[in-house]
Design a protein around this motif. Structure first.
Motif, short mmCIF file in Angstrom:
data_model
loop_
_atom_site.label_atom_id
_atom_site.label_comp_id
_atom_site.label_asym_id
_atom_site.label_seq_id
_atom_site.Cartn_x
_atom_site.Cartn_y
_atom_site.Cartn_z
N LEU A 91 -16.09 54.85 13.36
CA LEU A 91 -15.22 56.01 13.55
C LEU A 91 -14.66 56.41 12.20
O LEU A 91 -14.50 55.57 11.32
CB LEU A 91 -14.07 55.67 14.51
CG LEU A 91 -14.45 55.48 15.97
CD1 LEU A 91 -13.20 55.19 16.79
CD2 LEU A 91 -15.18 56.70 16.51
N PHE A 92 -14.36 57.71 12.06
CA PHE A 92 -13.80 58.17 10.80
C PHE A 92 -12.34 57.74 10.72
O PHE A 92 -11.50 58.17 11.51
CB PHE A 92 -13.95 59.68 10.67
CG PHE A 92 -15.38 60.12 10.80
CD1 PHE A 92 -16.37 59.53 10.04
CD2 PHE A 92 -15.75 61.11 11.71
CE1 PHE A 92 -17.70 59.91 10.16
CE2 PHE A 92 -17.07 61.50 11.83
CZ PHE A 92 -18.05 60.90 11.06
N ASN A 93 -12.05 56.87 9.73
CA ASN A 93 -10.74 56.20 9.64
C ASN A 93 -9.56 57.15 9.55
O ASN A 93 -8.48 56.84 10.02
CB ASN A 93 -10.71 55.31 8.39
CG ASN A 93 -11.70 54.18 8.49
OD1 ASN A 93 -11.77 53.51 9.50
ND2 ASN A 93 -12.48 53.97 7.44
N HIS A 94 -9.78 58.30 8.91
CA HIS A 94 -8.65 59.18 8.60
C HIS A 94 -8.41 60.21 9.70
O HIS A 94 -7.56 61.07 9.54
CB HIS A 94 -8.89 59.88 7.27
CG HIS A 94 -10.09 60.79 7.28
ND1 HIS A 94 -11.35 60.34 7.61
CD2 HIS A 94 -10.21 62.10 7.04
CE1 HIS A 94 -12.20 61.36 7.54
NE2 HIS A 94 -11.53 62.44 7.20
N LEU A 95 -9.17 60.13 10.79
CA LEU A 95 -9.04 61.12 11.85
C LEU A 95 -8.59 60.44 13.15
O LEU A 95 -8.97 59.31 13.44
CB LEU A 95 -10.37 61.82 12.09
CG LEU A 95 -10.95 62.61 10.91
CD1 LEU A 95 -12.30 63.19 11.29
CD2 LEU A 95 -10.01 63.71 10.47
N TYR A 137 -5.03 56.75 15.71
CA TYR A 137 -6.06 56.57 14.69
C TYR A 137 -6.91 55.35 15.04
O TYR A 137 -6.44 54.46 15.76
CB TYR A 137 -5.41 56.42 13.31
CG TYR A 137 -4.85 57.72 12.80
CD1 TYR A 137 -5.62 58.55 11.96
CD2 TYR A 137 -3.59 58.15 13.17
CE1 TYR A 137 -5.12 59.74 11.51
CE2 TYR A 137 -3.08 59.36 12.73
CZ TYR A 137 -3.85 60.16 11.90
OH TYR A 137 -3.36 61.36 11.46
N ALA A 139 -7.64 52.66 13.62
CA ALA A 139 -7.04 51.35 13.36
C ALA A 139 -5.99 50.97 14.41
O ALA A 139 -5.56 49.83 14.47
CB ALA A 139 -6.41 51.32 11.97
#
Lengths: 251, 218
Positions: A91-95, A137, A139
């Protein structure tokens, strides 16, 4: 049968190591096929050859009536139609969860934001990611939630087929179930899928065919029950014996 | 009397800001593309960029200043004013250093992010823009804060070209008053405050742009 994905004589080597030694198969619309086999058999490499994340040395791949391996094909355009679910989620970490699903729709398909958001929400609900998680997010999500968001990300693009690369192998055992459940639901809804997995229970309950890979080749294929309980080849038999010992006969 | 000259010295802060702001800004515009080229470029591009970094990291700042101010710019037919020349040299050099900050940041984003973006049908350029850089720039902020602190103090060397920044003005005050201790202490404290203030601001930006829950594995 309406064939949506066809691989013909795929070969791939890294240096002197031959990873794929001539793989051919097809997947029909609405089918779910499972690829299994010991690690090092070339399963992941095969999947990556199908959407050309890795370019095969030899052989051809068709998606519906387009030959992906033809040099004149715009591969970015074709990849929009092939979902890919990774072992490590990616997954895109910043989204946020919602933005992860939306970004392909807005930046690749160039859909207006409103429409993208609507489709993304629908995809998230399909994989049972409820509204309270949409703005989290990656994380902040559990492994099982991450993988379901990743499936939603693939699903939202309205793909012809979804390729799953060991989607439950990086998960804690108690989270595997929720991901498999979603995959089964999709299979029953006739979302075409090609799944690399060791989850025999999944294969037995929804797969139309199991292909057993060993040493860069498909050594055996057939209906799941046949391959799992009545394997023709010794390597296949040994593999499934070991798996079923490990899982204690879990179906 | 020294205290009468304090406003004159404080005005040097603006010039120092111009040097640092210009140098960091230009360095960013040079450093980021270099980093992208070094990570994603072909062999020829990489070799060319390596030479740039090798040169600007290898030559002392003082030599670069003299070389460009007295040598390169006049040879090109544009003898630049000291401030402009200094900003350009600071920027060229900072670009080399910043490129390595950004390169490290891009490389620590993780290959899976690029692969996932490509699997959605994104082009490489689009993936770099929408997926890699938003993460890499966040990772780069602490390193970039360091670069600010270093460049700020390196900017004092521009006194050699007569740029009216803090140190140049301090030296004039020393000559005018015949006093050295207070002016140099004052100059020292100005740099300390600017370092402290700037790094504070950048730390706040770092915290504000942090991705919730995420710890980068570097």
């Amino acid at each position: 049968m309406d064939v949506v994905l066809r691989a013909e004589d795929i070969h791939k080597s890294y240096g002197k190591t031959k990873v794929l030694k001539g793989i051919s198969f097809e997947v029909g619309r609405g089918e779910t096929k499972v690829i299994c086999g010991p690690s090092g058999a070339g399963k992941s490499t095969l999947l990556r050859c199908l959407n050309l994340l890795t370019r095969p040395d030899k052989g051809r791949v068709w998606l519906e009536d387009v030959e992906l391996t033809s040099p004149s094909v715009n591969i970015n355009k074709m990849r929009q139609r092939i979902g890919f679910v990774f072992q490590e989620f990616n997954l895109f970490n910043h989204l946020t969860a919602l933005d992860n699903v939306m970004i392909g729709l807005t930046k690749v398909k160039k859909l207006p934001k409103d429409e993208a958001r609507r489709i993304a929400k629908e995809a998230l609900l399909t994989v049972h990611i409820t509204e309270d998680l949409w703005n989290k997010y990656p994380a902040q999500l559990s492994g099982g939630q991450k993988q379901r968001v990743a499936i939603a990300r693939a699903l939202a693009m309205d793909p012809v087929i979804i390729l799953y690369d060991e989607p439950t192998s990086a998960l804690d055992p108690h989270l595997i179930g929720e991901v498999l459940e979603v995959m089964k639901e999709l299979a029953r809804r006739k979302v075409t899928g090609l799944v690399v997995t060791h989850e025999i229970g999944f294969a037995l309950s929804v797969a139309d065919e199991i292909m057993f890979m060993y040493n860069g080749k498909i050594v055996e294929r057939g209906p799941p029950k046949e391959v799992v309980f009545n394997p023709k080849h010794e390597v296949t038999a040994r593999f499934f014996k070991r798996i079923s010992e490990l899982y204690g006969g879990r179906k | 009397m020294f205290w009468a000259y304090v406003p004159y010295m404080l005005a040097g802060v603006l010039w120092t800001f111009a040097l640092v702001g210009g140098g960091l800004g230009l360095g960013f515009l040079i450093g980021l593309p270099i980093a992208i080229g070094q990570v994603y470029g072909g062999r020829v591009v990489k070799a060319f960029l390596d030479v740039y970094v090798w040169f600007f990291r290898g030559v002392p700042l003082l030599v670069l200043l003299f070389l460009f101010y007295w040598g390169v710019f006049p040879a090109l037919g544009h003898k630049l004013p000291a401030l402009e020349a200094s900003i350009i040299v600071l920027g060229l050099r900072s670009g080399a250093y910043q490129s390595q900050i950004f390169r490290g940041a891009i490389e620590s984003v993780g290959e899976g992010q690029m692969v996932a973006a490509r699997s959605l049908g994104m082009s490489r350029v689009s993936a770099i823009l929408h997926i890699i850089l938003p993460q890499a720039l966040r990772i780069a902020i602490p390193g970039w804060t360091n670069e600010y602190a270093i460049l700020l103090k390196d900017s004092a060397i521009c006194f050699t070209l007569g740029v009216l920044e803090i140190l140049t003005r301090t030296r004039y005050v020393v000559i005018a008053t015949g006093e050295a201790l207070l002016p140099y202490i004052t100059a020292g404290f100005l740099f300390i405050f600017l370092t402290y203030g700037g790094t504070k601001v950048l730390n706040v930006i770092y915290e504000k742009t942090r991705i919730p829950g995420l710890v980068w594995r570097m």
